[in-house]
Scaffold this motif. Structure first.
Motif, PDB file in Angstrom:
ATOM      1  N   PHE A  47       0.863  -1.180   0.000  1.00 33.84           N
ATOM      2  CA  PHE A  47       0.000   0.000   0.000  1.00 33.84           C
ATOM      3  C   PHE A  47       0.901   1.231   0.000  1.00 33.84           C
ATOM      4  O   PHE A  47       1.892   1.270   0.733  1.00 33.84           O
ATOM      5  N   ILE A  48       0.565   2.246  -0.805  1.00 39.55           N
ATOM      6  CA  ILE A  48       1.398   3.453  -0.887  1.00 39.55           C
ATOM      7  C   ILE A  48       0.541   4.685  -0.662  1.00 39.55           C
ATOM      8  O   ILE A  48      -0.523   4.849  -1.259  1.00 39.55           O
ATOM      9  N   LEU A  49       1.038   5.580   0.196  1.00 35.51           N
ATOM     10  CA  LEU A  49       0.395   6.863   0.461  1.00 35.51           C
ATOM     11  C   LEU A  49       1.374   7.967   0.094  1.00 35.51           C
ATOM     12  O   LEU A  49       2.449   8.074   0.684  1.00 35.51           O
ATOM     13  N   SER A  50       1.034   8.793  -0.903  1.00 35.97           N
ATOM     14  CA  SER A  50       1.896   9.899  -1.320  1.00 35.97           C
ATOM     15  C   SER A  50       1.073  11.174  -1.375  1.00 35.97           C
ATOM     16  O   SER A  50       0.155  11.301  -2.183  1.00 35.97           O
ATOM     17  N   THR A  51       1.380  12.122  -0.465  1.00 38.86           N
ATOM     18  CA  THR A  51       0.658  13.391  -0.385  1.00 38.86           C
ATOM     19  C   THR A  51       1.679  14.529  -0.372  1.00 38.86           C
ATOM     20  O   THR A  51       2.876  14.306  -0.516  1.00 38.86           O
ATOM     21  N   CYS A  52       1.191  15.760  -0.165  1.00 41.01           N
ATOM     22  CA  CYS A  52       2.106  16.898  -0.128  1.00 41.01           C
ATOM     23  C   CYS A  52       3.033  16.849   1.078  1.00 41.01           C
ATOM     24  O   CYS A  52       4.105  17.459   1.070  1.00 41.01           O
ATOM     25  N   ASN A  53       2.632  16.148   2.127  1.00 41.09           N
ATOM     26  CA  ASN A  53       3.430  16.120   3.355  1.00 41.09           C
ATOM     27  C   ASN A  53       4.180  14.818   3.598  1.00 41.09           C
ATOM     28  O   ASN A  53       5.001  14.742   4.508  1.00 41.09           O
ATOM     29  N   ARG A  54       3.930  13.783   2.788  1.00 39.32           N
ATOM     30  CA  ARG A  54       4.559  12.495   3.063  1.00 39.32           C
ATOM     31  C   ARG A  54       4.504  11.572   1.860  1.00 39.32           C
ATOM     32  O   ARG A  54       3.591  11.655   1.027  1.00 39.32           O
ATOM     33  N   THR A  55       5.505  10.701   1.787  1.00 38.19           N
ATOM     34  CA  THR A  55       5.493   9.587   0.849  1.00 38.19           C
ATOM     35  C   THR A  55       5.836   8.349   1.661  1.00 38.19           C
ATOM     36  O   THR A  55       6.930   8.262   2.232  1.00 38.19           O
ATOM     37  N   GLU A  56       4.906   7.396   1.743  1.00 38.57           N
ATOM     38  CA  GLU A  56       5.083   6.238   2.617  1.00 38.57           C
ATOM     39  C   GLU A  56       4.665   4.953   1.904  1.00 38.57           C
ATOM     40  O   GLU A  56       3.600   4.895   1.297  1.00 38.57           O
ATOM     41  N   VAL A  57       5.534   3.953   1.999  1.00 37.14           N
ATOM     42  CA  VAL A  57       5.242   2.629   1.454  1.00 37.14           C
ATOM     43  C   VAL A  57       5.003   1.689   2.628  1.00 37.14           C
ATOM     44  O   VAL A  57       5.838   1.599   3.539  1.00 37.14           O
ATOM     45  N   TYR A  58       3.864   0.999   2.627  1.00 41.67           N
ATOM     46  CA  TYR A  58       3.541   0.011   3.659  1.00 41.67           C
ATOM     47  C   TYR A  58       3.394  -1.350   2.992  1.00 41.67           C
ATOM     48  O   TYR A  58       2.934  -1.450   1.858  1.00 41.67           O
ATOM     49  N   TRP A  59       3.768  -2.374   3.720  1.00 42.89           N
ATOM     50  CA  TRP A  59       3.605  -3.718   3.173  1.00 42.89           C
ATOM     51  C   TRP A  59       3.380  -4.729   4.288  1.00 42.89           C
ATOM     52  O   TRP A  59       3.645  -4.462   5.468  1.00 42.89           O
ATOM     53  N   TYR A  60       2.881  -5.879   3.884  1.00 40.23           N
ATOM     54  CA  TYR A  60       2.762  -7.030   4.772  1.00 40.23           C
ATOM     55  C   TYR A  60       3.516  -8.157   4.087  1.00 40.23           C
ATOM     56  O   TYR A  60       3.174  -8.567   2.969  1.00 40.23           O
ATOM     57  N   GLY A  61       4.561  -8.634   4.736  1.00 42.57           N
ATOM     58  CA  GLY A  61       5.391  -9.654   4.107  1.00 42.57           C
ATOM     59  C   GLY A  61       6.539 -10.073   5.000  1.00 42.57           C
ATOM     60  O   GLY A  61       6.508  -9.860   6.214  1.00 42.57           O
ATOM     61  N   LYS A  62       7.552 -10.659   4.387  1.00 43.10           N
ATOM     62  CA  LYS A  62       8.709 -11.148   5.128  1.00 43.10           C
ATOM     63  C   LYS A  62       9.535  -9.977   5.667  1.00 43.10           C
ATOM     64  O   LYS A  62       9.537  -8.884   5.100  1.00 43.10           O
ATOM     65  N   GLU A  63      10.274 -10.248   6.738  1.00 41.49           N
ATOM     66  CA  GLU A  63      11.064  -9.198   7.366  1.00 41.49           C
ATOM     67  C   GLU A  63      12.119  -8.621   6.424  1.00 41.49           C
ATOM     68  O   GLU A  63      12.436  -7.428   6.474  1.00 41.49           O
TER      69      GLU A  63
END
Length: 417
Positions: A47-63
């Motif tokens: 899942f990716i969230l990219s806005t004017c204040n942040r760019t963040e990649v989230y995932w569920y998976g292996k370490e």
């Protein structure tokens, strides 16, 4: 190696506007990165969230997925991983901390304008994109459902969302102050781009009684509807630069880097009294224009909301309690879901047994009795599954501590694997 949540991110806390602008993701880049990461075996959901204040990649998976995320992100932005880290990117791979962060970001606790409800809308948009691309599954569907539940509770049970302190409100409030400082004449205002923030800004301008507003957008229909709704004037997008040179205040939220620049705007036709308010990321107003007129960016707007900010900070303790409750609800669901998955081999074995018995005797029965035996066997398998599921839930409720659960779960795994 067990699956867990992780994140790789940069925000206004770690980086200035130019740096955030450099590493923000366009919609096409977001889609590309989502699909490339989903294709990696170490990543189950992303899942990716990219806005004017942040760019963040989230995932569920292996370490070890974090190294792949860094590599793919660096490739998308044509830089080295070292450059990302030096720019301010951070990582979290402790699952509980990642979940906590995601909850707090999604309801505006971590926003530059605290309590900004627009971040929740942006999370919904990011969720819709990931869902359409099928890069998320059960875990993120459930995580976001609990996040939205928490958001609704915060809105109804606290003053955290009361008052107006969004980016759109801060923009309109800044315009109001500029207008107030020019009592002799009503400044002309041009709003360029009517996405979510642009449209909300227009509505806030109307609520504050601001007049002499023109609206333009690449899609004429959207700007025309918004202009009609708020009794403002609409102009054709092909005239945007000519109108921008004439306007006293230009509010831009278009997703086109340096859309307004020294080539599209004739600097001889502007004055230092004019101002641009740039709500875009990457910025849509070229930095060179600051030599000729006043330019406000997203970081300047936080000063417009001090009073509401103090009230919202006072509500944080109640907000954190709601977030804690919904995080625990999500964690309980996650634990129960993962343990029930252990029973899947047992379910498969029952289904195979049902089919084998049905096939063995179906040739000896007429159609009516074939249907009857199928119904009997189906009822049996469903009841046979229900017993261990109920017992499993009881066991987990009686021993909520993970250390106490481990011996039971190890036995369960050996029994059904």
């Amino acid at each position: 190696m067990e699956n867990s949540f992780g994140t790789f991110y940069i925000t206004y806390k770690e980086a200035s506007v130019p740096t955030r602008e450099r590493f923000s993701l366009s919609e096409r880049e977001t889609e590309t990165l989502l699909l490339e990461l989903k294709a990696i075996t170490e990543i189950q959901e992303v899942f990716i969230l990219s806005t004017c204040n942040r760019t963040e990649v989230y995932w569920y998976g292996k370490e070890n997925a974090i190294s792949i995320v860094k590599e793919k992100f660096a490739q998308i932005k044509s830089v080295s991983i070292e450059r990302l880290i030096k720019a301010g990117f951070r990582e979290l791979t402790h699952s509980d901390e990642v979940i906590k962060r995601f909850f707090e970001i999604s309801v505006g606790v971590d926003s530059q304008i605290i309590g900004d409800w627009q971040i929740t809308h942006q999370v919904k948009q990011a969720y819709q994109l990931a869902d359409e691309l099928e890069t998320i599954g059960t875990y993120f569907h459930k995580l976001i459902s609990f996040v939205l539940k928490a958001s609704k509770k915060i809105t109804s049970q606290t003053v955290f969302r009361s008052g107006a302190a969004s980016v759109s409100f801060a923009t309109a409030d800044l315009v109001r102050k500029i207008v107030k400082n020019n009592p002799s004449s009503m400044p002309s205002i041009l709003v360029v781009g009517v996405g979510k923030i642009g449209a909300d800004t227009v509505r806030n301008l109307r609520k504050m009684g601001i007049q002499n507003v023109k609206i333009t957008n690449r899609t004429l229909g959207k700007s025309a509807m918004l202009a009609t709704e708020n009794a403002y004037e609409v102009i054709d997008f092909k005239d945007v630069f000519e109108e921008a040179e004439k306007a006293d205040i230009v509010i831009s939220s278009v997703s086109l880097p340096n859309f307004f620049n020294s080539l599209t705007i004739n600097v001889r036709n502007v004055s230092c009294r004019q101002c641009f308010i740039d709500l875009s990321m990457p910025r849509s107003v070229e930095h060179k224009l600051t030599n000729f007129l006043k330019v406000y960016n997203i970081d300047d707007l936080k000063e417009q909301t001090k009073a509401v900010r103090e009230e919202r900070i006072g509500a944080l303790s109640a907000v954190y309690e709601i977030l804690k409750e919904e995080r625990e609800n999500f964690q309980n669901w996650k634990t129960e879901y993962e343990y029930i998955l252990m029973l899947h081999p047992f379910k498969t074995a029952l289904e195979d047994l049902k089919n084998n018995i049905s096939n063995k005797y179906s040739s000896e029965l007429d159609e009516k009795n074939q249907q009857l035996i199928t119904k009997i066997l189906t009822d049996f398998t469903q009841k046979a599954m229900r017993i261990p599921i109920v017992n499993l839930k009881t066991q987990l409720n009686n021993h909520p501590n993970q250390e106490h659960q481990k011996p039971f779960l190890d036995t369960l795994q050996r029994l059904f694997s």
